[in-house]
Design an enzyme around this catalytic site. Structure first.
Site, PDB file in Angstrom:
ATOM      1  N   ARG A  62       0.815  -1.223   0.000  1.00 44.11           N
ATOM      2  CA  ARG A  62       0.000   0.000   0.000  1.00 44.11           C
ATOM      3  C   ARG A  62       0.847   1.272   0.000  1.00 44.11           C
ATOM      4  NH1 ARG A  62      -2.590  -3.992   2.298  1.00 44.11           N
ATOM      5  NH2 ARG A  62      -1.563  -3.637   4.281  1.00 44.11           N
ATOM      6  N   GLU A  99       7.771 -12.260  14.073  1.00 45.46           N
ATOM      7  CA  GLU A  99       7.463 -12.968  15.322  1.00 45.46           C
ATOM      8  C   GLU A  99       8.014 -14.398  15.237  1.00 45.46           C
ATOM      9  OE1 GLU A  99       3.430 -12.446  16.323  1.00 45.46           O
ATOM     10  OE2 GLU A  99       3.643 -13.430  18.280  1.00 45.46           O
TER      11      GLU A  99
HETATM   12  P1  AMP Z   1       5.127  -3.667  10.723  1.00 48.53           P
HETATM   13  O1  AMP Z   1       6.372  -4.110  10.031  1.00 48.53           O
HETATM   14  O2  AMP Z   1       4.717  -4.567  11.847  1.00 48.53           O
HETATM   15  O3  AMP Z   1       5.166  -2.208  11.138  1.00 48.53           O
HETATM   16  O4  AMP Z   1       3.938  -3.834   9.678  1.00 48.53           O
HETATM   17  C1  AMP Z   1       3.709  -2.861   8.731  1.00 48.53           C
HETATM   18  C2  AMP Z   1       3.238  -3.426   7.416  1.00 48.53           C
HETATM   19  O5  AMP Z   1       2.244  -4.416   7.573  1.00 48.53           O
HETATM   20  C3  AMP Z   1       2.632  -2.328   6.585  1.00 48.53           C
HETATM   21  O6  AMP Z   1       3.102  -2.460   5.247  1.00 48.53           O
HETATM   22  C4  AMP Z   1       1.143  -2.515   6.703  1.00 48.53           C
HETATM   23  O7  AMP Z   1       0.505  -2.270   5.479  1.00 48.53           O
HETATM   24  C5  AMP Z   1       0.946  -3.949   7.168  1.00 48.53           C
HETATM   25  N1  AMP Z   1       0.074  -4.067   8.361  1.00 48.53           N
HETATM   26  C6  AMP Z   1       0.450  -4.466   9.598  1.00 48.53           C
HETATM   27  N2  AMP Z   1      -0.580  -4.482  10.444  1.00 48.53           N
HETATM   28  C7  AMP Z   1      -1.671  -4.063   9.746  1.00 48.53           C
HETATM   29  C8  AMP Z   1      -3.063  -3.847  10.084  1.00 48.53           C
HETATM   30  N3  AMP Z   1      -3.531  -4.039  11.307  1.00 48.53           N
HETATM   31  N4  AMP Z   1      -3.879  -3.390   9.105  1.00 48.53           N
HETATM   32  C9  AMP Z   1      -3.397  -3.173   7.849  1.00 48.53           C
HETATM   33  N5  AMP Z   1      -2.110  -3.364   7.487  1.00 48.53           N
HETATM   34  C10 AMP Z   1      -1.251  -3.811   8.407  1.00 48.53           C
END
Ligand code: AMP
Length: 174
Positions: A62, A99
């Protein structure tokens, strides 16, 4: 209605997607609404209008939607960061811990040039793992990460704390 409320109304919570326990923030209602889409891109770019950004780096998938309009607003180019194996040309890679196990993000080796001023853009920051790996990748290529801009921050997961920099901008915090 405030600018923030206008955006919040257009983000849909989808419980248990893509797996049980995750509340997915679905931005497709926002994308469908011309006014909300324009506002989201404007607010992502706003703090960086005078930051002399050369390149916006958007994170799969996105970040590919919001990155290019933000780049145009800032007078910058755009480069995609993808998961391993998706980019066609030679790449530079960065692994990061999940994780369970690990994941790898890649940029084309000629996507970023040393000394460029880079803004990282994604729709959402959760744990911050993807954004940290992307910033490492950009620095590995000799460029300067001048900021990171997200539409949504999930505050409880403290991804911001992992980014080791004050220059993290989130349009909406949940
Ligand atoms: P992180 O690496 O944990 O910060 O995850 C970020 C990535 O995962 C981003 O590219 C988000 O689009 C996707 N993502 C993680 N959690 C969500 C959520 N609850 N809703 C939508 N997209 C998420």
């Amino acid at each position: 209605m405030s600018r923030e409320e206008l955006l919040r109304k257009r983000i849909r919570d989808v419980p248990d997607f893509p797996e049980p326990g995750i509340v997915f923030k679905d931005i497709t209602p926002l994308l469908q609404d011309r006014e909300a889409l324009e506002l989201a891109c404007e607010l992502l770019a706003e703090p960086y209008v005078d930051a002399r950004v050369d390149l916006v780096v958007g994170i799969e998938s996105r970040g590919f939607i919001f990155g290019p309009p933000v780049a145009l607003r800032l007078g910058a180019g755009f480069a995609p960061v993808r998961k391993q194996g998706k980019l066609p040309w030679r790449t530079v890679q960065q692994s990061y811990a999940l994780e369970y196990g690990e994941d790898v993000v890649e940029l084309h080796e000629d996507a970023v040039t040393p000394g460029q001023r880079v803004l990282i853009v994604d729709d959402l920051i959760a744990t911050g793992g993807t954004a940290v790996a992307t910033a490492q990748l950009v620095r590995k290529m000799g460029a300067l990460v001048i900021g990171k801009s997200f539409l949504i921050e999930l505050g409880a997961l403290n991804g911001r704390g992992k980014l080791h920099t004050s220059d993290v901008h989130a349009v909406l915090t949940y």
